[in-house]
Scaffold this motif. Structure first.
Motif, PDB file in Angstrom:
ATOM      1  N   LEU A  35      -0.329 -49.031  36.977  1.00  0.00           N
ATOM      2  CA  LEU A  35      -0.761 -47.632  36.882  1.00  0.00           C
ATOM      3  C   LEU A  35      -0.373 -46.859  38.137  1.00  0.00           C
ATOM      4  N   VAL A  36      -0.643 -47.476  39.282  1.00  0.00           N
ATOM      5  CA  VAL A  36      -0.361 -46.808  40.556  1.00  0.00           C
ATOM      6  C   VAL A  36       1.142 -46.601  40.730  1.00  0.00           C
ATOM      7  N   GLY A  39       2.357 -43.931  38.469  1.00  0.00           N
ATOM      8  CA  GLY A  39       1.890 -42.634  38.964  1.00  0.00           C
ATOM      9  C   GLY A  39       2.736 -42.145  40.120  1.00  0.00           C
ATOM     10  N   GLU A  40       3.030 -43.056  41.031  1.00  0.00           N
ATOM     11  CA  GLU A  40       3.853 -42.669  42.178  1.00  0.00           C
ATOM     12  C   GLU A  40       5.241 -42.248  41.717  1.00  0.00           C
ATOM     13  N   ARG A  42       5.962 -40.834  38.936  1.00  0.00           N
ATOM     14  CA  ARG A  42       5.861 -39.463  38.412  1.00  0.00           C
ATOM     15  C   ARG A  42       5.813 -38.458  39.554  1.00  0.00           C
ATOM     16  N   GLY A  43       5.087 -38.819  40.605  1.00  0.00           N
ATOM     17  CA  GLY A  43       5.001 -37.924  41.760  1.00  0.00           C
ATOM     18  C   GLY A  43       6.370 -37.707  42.372  1.00  0.00           C
ATOM     19  N   ARG A  46       8.460 -35.564  40.258  1.00  0.00           N
ATOM     20  CA  ARG A  46       8.036 -34.177  40.371  1.00  0.00           C
ATOM     21  C   ARG A  46       8.639 -33.532  41.624  1.00  0.00           C
ATOM     22  N   SER A 279      -3.673 -24.867  34.810  1.00  0.00           N
ATOM     23  CA  SER A 279      -4.851 -24.887  35.663  1.00  0.00           C
ATOM     24  C   SER A 279      -4.471 -25.050  37.127  1.00  0.00           C
ATOM     25  N   GLU A 280      -3.257 -25.499  37.373  1.00  0.00           N
ATOM     26  CA  GLU A 280      -2.847 -25.671  38.761  1.00  0.00           C
ATOM     27  C   GLU A 280      -2.034 -24.493  39.257  1.00  0.00           C
ATOM     28  N   ASP A 336     -12.017 -25.650  44.836  1.00  0.00           N
ATOM     29  CA  ASP A 336     -12.505 -26.943  45.287  1.00  0.00           C
ATOM     30  C   ASP A 336     -12.012 -27.334  46.677  1.00  0.00           C
TER      31      ASP A 336
ATOM     32  N   VAL B  39      -4.023 -41.150  33.777  1.00  0.00           N
ATOM     33  CA  VAL B  39      -4.189 -41.665  35.137  1.00  0.00           C
ATOM     34  C   VAL B  39      -2.849 -41.621  35.886  1.00  0.00           C
ATOM     35  N   GLU B  41      -0.448 -39.541  35.334  1.00  0.00           N
ATOM     36  CA  GLU B  41      -0.179 -38.139  35.619  1.00  0.00           C
ATOM     37  C   GLU B  41      -1.034 -37.670  36.807  1.00  0.00           C
ATOM     38  N   PHE B  43      -2.170 -39.553  39.255  1.00  0.00           N
ATOM     39  CA  PHE B  43      -1.586 -40.106  40.481  1.00  0.00           C
ATOM     40  C   PHE B  43      -0.317 -39.356  40.873  1.00  0.00           C
ATOM     41  N   ARG B  45       0.312 -36.228  40.409  1.00  0.00           N
ATOM     42  CA  ARG B  45      -0.090 -34.963  41.037  1.00  0.00           C
ATOM     43  C   ARG B  45      -0.660 -35.184  42.429  1.00  0.00           C
ATOM     44  N   TYR B  62     -12.039 -35.391  44.401  1.00  0.00           N
ATOM     45  CA  TYR B  62     -10.921 -34.508  44.069  1.00  0.00           C
ATOM     46  C   TYR B  62     -10.035 -35.150  42.998  1.00  0.00           C
ATOM     47  N   THR B  65     -11.491 -34.791  39.712  1.00  0.00           N
ATOM     48  CA  THR B  65     -11.322 -33.426  39.208  1.00  0.00           C
ATOM     49  C   THR B  65      -9.909 -33.229  38.653  1.00  0.00           C
ATOM     50  N   VAL B  66      -8.935 -33.781  39.354  1.00  0.00           N
ATOM     51  CA  VAL B  66      -7.555 -33.668  38.864  1.00  0.00           C
ATOM     52  C   VAL B  66      -7.432 -34.369  37.510  1.00  0.00           C
ATOM     53  N   ARG B  69      -8.978 -32.195  34.834  1.00  0.00           N
ATOM     54  CA  ARG B  69      -8.153 -31.031  34.470  1.00  0.00           C
ATOM     55  C   ARG B  69      -6.893 -31.469  33.731  1.00  0.00           C
TER      56      ARG B  69
END
Lengths: 421, 168
Positions: A35-36, A39-40, A42-43, A46, A279-280, A336, B39, B41, B43, B45, B62, B65-66, B69
């Motif tokens: 998962l991590v 996720g990275e 995808r980051g 991006r 939302s961002e 926030d 999850v 997505e 990470f 962000r 935080y 919250t991400v 959203r």
């Protein structure tokens, strides 16, 4: 006695619900490493798509990511095999046409070895077409003139999308240092960009990173990277340049075998789109044109390079006395982090809008570079932050003593209602 | 990303992955595939804005919250009108607490996405009405109304004696 939640006693039903949610929630477990890693990835993707630093994020690196996970995690070894363990196979599989047989990691390795000129191969690893986050292969190649890391990552993009276009468009030089970049259209309609740049945007180590990004009209995406070192980061430079020329890179990216592997990937139709959500961001306003319209009239020459994203834009101004890079972020729902961004010293306007100003040496800048910033947030969490350098790019030396726009002008631009129309 | 910051991010992500995933499973009422996607997505962000995130008082909050959203955005994209999920919960892999999990997840699945988000934030995350409102970008009054509505619906679905009914 029911336990209390933030001072409010819970009803017995709420209390049980809370306990049962906990019990039910705790039964879920996933491959966290996968998962991590995904996720990275995808980051990084991006960041690659943005190809620019955000004022807030402060990331000016053209982060490397091969599609589908040609991802080398610096400092943590190349554990792609284990990190790439399936995170679960999507149930959302297209059924109209059966996918071709999966392409294994070993086949990926054989394909790359066959496509490269004669040499020695080591540190080989790969993922097959049915492994997440996608097929890739990487190895260290030595043609006799020095070991070099090479990787190929495969994936899909939406045909005709901004992502598809952005992937093969040369980035603006404001945020990415490179020696050469060109995009070529192939006879089959594919676009391929070859970029000859550097691993580190600030060039603290001159590791060269050359890459080819190919996108076919069907959205197949092949990403090939090579370095003049045996690893992306943390390995000494082993040769003057990466082993494959721009033409060879282009040819390697265009090999049909990669497209077969992409076709063998399971279709995943239910993934959230990678774009920042409403939302961002502020919505769909284009930042650079608004910034342009808010500049003091007639004084500046303005760059063409401006960013094309709805949350971030920039311009390079030149008033004849040197260049200034101006960057703007427009973001919604930032309440926030308001406390973190706007300390007790922030000015509060009559309508409740907070304004913070900073004039500091540029974090990434060269000699004499300073960054001036005006940060604003409205009571509903909408934020506009504008920053300006006294140089034309984040890593450059100062070209002038002070940036081109005054703090007062920056403030007027940041507080303009135009950002929210 | 600089090495020290990258390491810090990696450590944070490794520590938070399990909890985020479990939250996502509840939010999606047991759609573990979507939960993984959310999850990842989240990470992604966090990775992009890690420099800023690492400086906030409570990065873990935080991150939640991400996730919330990201989930709500996903739901918005899926459908312009709010509706309960049409995905039935996945079967548990190991059979642990199956009756409870299934009963609860089935009930959650019948709530509209925003109501589910309120329930997860309030009763799984232990957030106050105000904190829930902030995370969801809604007013406290709206959250309170949703909460009452969601609890009423869950009572209806699970029975007043939720614990007794749901446990094996």
């Amino acid at each position: 006695m029911p336990f209390e939640q933030h001072g409010n006693p819970l009803e017995p039903f709420e209390e049980r619900l809370s306990a049962d949610l906990r019990q039910a929630g705790d039964t879920f477990d996933a491959d966290r490493v996968a998962l991590v890693t995904a996720g990275e990835l995808r980051g990084r993707r991006r960041l690659l798509l943005r190809r620019r630093a955000a004022v807030v994020g402060g990331v000016a690196s053209l982060a490397l990511v091969g599609v589908g996970g040609a991802l080398l995690l610096p400092g943590r070894g190349s554990s792609a095999h284990q990190d790439g363990a399936s995170v679960g196979t999507s149930r959302h599989t297209a059924t109209a046409t059966p996918a071709p047989s999966p392409v294994s990691g070993d086949q990926m390795i054989r394909t790359l070895e066959k496509l490269l000129p004669k040499g020695n191969f080591s540190k080989v690893e790969a993922r097959g077409s049915d492994e997440r986050p996608g097929p890739y292969v990487q190895l260290v190649y030595d043609d006799g003139k020095g070991a070099a890391a090479i990787s190929v990552g495969l994936g899909r993009v939406e045909p005709g999308s901004d992502e598809a276009r952005g992937t093969t468009e040369c980035p603006g030089k404001v945020f990415v240092h490179y020696d050469a970049c060109s995009t070529t259209r192939l006879p089959d309609g594919s676009a391929v960009m070859v970029l000859q740049g550097y691993e580190y945007p600030d060039r603290r180590v001159d590791t060269k990173w050359w890459s080819a990004e190919l996108v076919t009209p069907e959205g197949q995406h092949v990403s090939v990277s090579e370095w003049n070192a045996a690893a992306e980061k943390g390995a000494p430079i082993s040769r003057a340049e990466p082993p494959l020329s721009a033409a060879q890179l282009r040819k390697l990216a265009g090999a049909g075998a990669w497209r077969d592997a992409i076709d063998a990937m399971p279709q995943d139709t239910n993934r959230p789109a990678p774009q920042p959500s409403a939302s961002e961001t502020a919505g769909s306003v284009a930042i650079a044109p608004i910034l342009k319209s808010l500049l003091p009239k007639g004084v500046f020459k303005v760059s063409d390079d401006s960013g094309d994203d709805s949350a971030f834009g920039y311009l390079v101004l030149d008033d004849g006395k040197g260049k200034s890079l101006v960057q703007v972020n427009v973001q919604a729902n930032m309440s926030d982090v308001e406390g973190d961004l706007f300390g007790s010293g922030a000015e509060v306007l009559a309508d409740g809008t907070k304004v913070a100003t900073h004039q500091v040496p540029s974090e990434k800048g060269g000699a004499g570079a300073v960054m001036w910033t005006v940060d604003t947030i409205r009571t509903d969490g909408r934020r506009v932050v504008i920053s300006e350098l006294n140089s034309g790019a984040p890593h450059d030396d100062a070209t002038r003593e002070a940036p081109a726009l005054t703090m007062k002008q920056l403030r007027e631009i940041a507080l303009s209602p135009k950002w929210w129309r | 990303m600089r090495q020290a910051r990258a390491d810090e991010y990696a450590e944070f992500a490794a520590v938070r992955a399990g909890h985020l995933y479990r939250s996502a499973c509840l939010l999606t009422a047991g759609d573990t595939h979507l939960a993984e996607d959310l999850v990842q997505e989240t990470f992604g962000r966090l990775y992009v804005s890690w420099r800023r995130v690492s400086r906030v008082e409570n990065p873990a909050g935080y991150a939640q919250t991400v996730l919330m959203r990201t989930f709500l955005t996903h739901q918005r994209r899926r459908s312009s009108t709010e509706r309960a999920t049409d995905v039935l919960p996945d079967m548990p892999a190991d059979g642990r607490d199956m009756p409870l999990r299934l009963t609860l997840l089935e009930a959650l699945a019948r709530l509209p996405a925003k109501d589910r988000a309120v329930v997860v934030l309030r009763y799984w995350e232990d957030r106050s009405i105000e904190e829930t409102a902030q995370a969801m970008n809604a007013s406290s009054a709206a959250v309170r109304t949703r909460c009452v509505r969601a609890l009423g619906r869950l009572r209806e679905l699970l029975g007043e004696d939720l614990g007794e009914y749901a446990r094996p």
